[in-house]
Design an enzyme around this catalytic site. Structure first.
Site, PDB file in Angstrom:
ATOM      1  N   CYS A   1       6.324  -8.916 -10.351  1.00 26.47           N
ATOM      2  CA  CYS A   1       6.822  -8.517 -11.670  1.00 26.47           C
ATOM      3  C   CYS A   1       8.337  -8.442 -11.572  1.00 26.47           C
ATOM      4  CB  CYS A   1       6.231  -7.161 -12.075  1.00 26.47           C
ATOM      5  SG  CYS A   1       6.824  -6.584 -13.677  1.00 26.47           S
ATOM      6  N   LEU A   2       8.995  -9.473 -12.049  1.00 27.60           N
ATOM      7  CA  LEU A   2      10.445  -9.553 -11.956  1.00 27.60           C
ATOM      8  C   LEU A   2      10.968 -10.191 -13.240  1.00 27.60           C
ATOM      9  CD1 LEU A   2      12.931  -9.149 -10.141  1.00 27.60           C
ATOM     10  CD2 LEU A   2      12.471 -11.377  -9.135  1.00 27.60           C
TER      11      LEU A   2
END
Length: 186
Positions: free
Chosen positions: A85-86
């Protein structure tokens, strides 16, 4: 760039010519694994991960898919699938970025500055916010147990097929099954 395919070739070649060990899958440039070392002077230092990369046909206009193959304890990485999750990869990707940015800037920054308020791993996020010292210790334990050079050598995509993939209820049943956080579809 004259076409996305030329840009893809150039970016993958640039990554291969750098200090990263790149292992192509099916002799193509759309899917490959990259050996990634934890950032120096961080709690991830000394860890070695195999990162699975898939480039969409529309790359660089569409972001690459990035995932950890061997386990990592981090609020923004799903422990079972290895998904990351970036924001810069998932939402604010730009064709100005390339694969070297992912490995030299984005992933190191993610490991050094986790975001526990937007977690994929709720246990890691909760522990980080409640007891940073215990969180740091668990990260180091995961690095020792799952993120050494020998772990990435043993976590090739051929070891897990779709039929052998463990289900959620079986995922904690043995240490052997825990060694591979995700798998590469053949």
């Amino acid at each position: 760039m004259s076409s996305p395919s030329k840009r893809r070739e150039m970016d993958v070649m640039k990554l291969m010519m750098s200090d990263y060990n790149v292992e192509t899958i099916n002799d193509g440039l759309n899917e490959f694994n990259v050996e990634f070392h934890g950032p120096k002077e961080s709690i991830y230092e000394g860890g070695v991960w195999k990162i699975h990369v898939e480039l969409p046909d529309a790359y660089p206009y569409k972001s690459p898919s990035i995932g950890f193959v061997n386990k990592i304890f981090h609020p923004n990485v799903d422990e079972l699938s290895g998904s990351v999750c970036l924001d810069v990869i998932n939402q604010s990707w730009s064709p100005m970025f390339d694969l070297l940015n992912v490995f030299e800037v984005f992933l190191p920054q993610l490991l050094i500055y986790p975001n526990p308020s937007d977690p994929l791993n709720g246990d890691a996020a909760s522990l980080m916010m409640k007891d940073k010292e215990q969180y740091d210790q668990k990260v180091k334990e995961y690095c020792e147990r799952y993120a050494k050079k020998e772990h990435i050598m043993n976590s090739t995509g051929e070891e897990l097929s779709d039929e052998e993939d463990v289900s959620d209820e079986e995922s904690g049943s043995s240490d052997e099954e825990d060694e591979i956080a995700g798998h590469v579809d053949p």
